[in-house]
Scaffold this motif. Structure first.
Motif, mmCIF file in Angstrom:
data_model
loop_
_atom_site.group_PDB
_atom_site.id
_atom_site.type_symbol
_atom_site.label_atom_id
_atom_site.label_comp_id
_atom_site.label_asym_id
_atom_site.label_seq_id
_atom_site.Cartn_x
_atom_site.Cartn_y
_atom_site.Cartn_z
ATOM 1 N N TRP A 1 30.160 36.555 36.300
ATOM 2 C CA TRP A 1 30.014 37.720 35.433
ATOM 3 C C TRP A 1 29.092 38.763 36.063
ATOM 4 N N SER A 2 28.069 38.328 36.774
ATOM 5 C CA SER A 2 27.172 39.268 37.474
ATOM 6 C C SER A 2 27.922 40.024 38.562
ATOM 7 N N SER B 1 30.132 42.619 37.075
ATOM 8 C CA SER B 1 29.346 43.800 36.727
ATOM 9 C C SER B 1 29.059 44.659 37.952
ATOM 10 N N GLU B 2 28.744 44.003 39.039
ATOM 11 C CA GLU B 2 28.411 44.712 40.288
ATOM 12 C C GLU B 2 29.630 45.395 40.901
ATOM 13 N N GLN C 1 32.673 46.086 39.433
ATOM 14 C CA GLN C 1 33.400 46.963 38.513
ATOM 15 C C GLN C 1 34.908 47.001 38.806
ATOM 16 N N TYR D 1 36.693 44.292 40.979
ATOM 17 C CA TYR D 1 36.716 42.901 40.529
ATOM 18 C C TYR D 1 37.919 42.721 39.619
ATOM 19 N N ASN E 1 38.382 45.408 36.373
ATOM 20 C CA ASN E 1 37.117 45.781 35.742
ATOM 21 C C ASN E 1 36.853 44.955 34.484
ATOM 22 N N HIS F 1 34.344 43.342 33.520
ATOM 23 C CA HIS F 1 33.029 43.550 32.909
ATOM 24 C C HIS F 1 33.058 44.676 31.884
ATOM 25 N N ARG F 2 33.830 45.689 32.151
ATOM 26 C CA ARG F 2 33.929 46.822 31.228
ATOM 27 C C ARG F 2 34.967 46.569 30.129
ATOM 28 N N ASN G 1 34.083 41.871 26.227
ATOM 29 C CA ASN G 1 32.742 41.714 25.696
ATOM 30 C C ASN G 1 32.519 40.226 25.383
ATOM 31 N N LYS H 1 27.590 35.241 25.361
ATOM 32 C CA LYS H 1 26.751 34.471 26.287
ATOM 33 C C LYS H 1 26.412 33.121 25.661
#
Length: 102
Positions: free
Chosen positions: A40-41, A44-45, A47, A50, A70, A72-73, A76, A79
């Motif tokens: 997930w990190s 995010s990096e 975008q 990915y 994308n 990560h975008r 939702n 966690k």
């Protein structure tokens, strides 16, 4: 390039393009997927570079492949923090030196 054994947060990379792919499979035609914190990190990096590749009905003769850029975008996720209990057994040096070999 296959990166599954490198622990880099994705499964495949198109060399010299920046595009990376994380592959997840579902045995049926619906369900959720889990990402590691690292995956997930990196999502995010990276975008737009990915891509989540979701293979539905992965054990059938006719799997369905969906690609989400994308992640990560687009999603939702919730966690989840899990505590792991690890049990180890040890034999001391003095025990090893003392034990008779039969």
């Amino acid at each position: 390039m296959d990166t599954r054994d490198l622990g880099c947060g994705y499964d495949f990379e198109v060399e010299n393009s920046g595009h990376v792919f994380e592959v997840k499979g579902l045995s049926g035609d619906n369900g959720g997927v889990l990402f590691t914190d690292k995956e997930w990190s990196i999502a995010s990096e990276k975008q737009e570079d990915y891509h989540l590749v979701l293979v539905k009905e992965c054990f059938s003769n006719d799997p369905v492949v969906e690609v989400y850029s994308n992640s990560h975008r687009k999603f939702n996720p919730k966690k989840q923090i899990t505590t792991v209990i690890n049990v180890n057994w040890s034999i001391s040096t003095s025990d090893l030196n003392y034990t008779e070999i039969n």
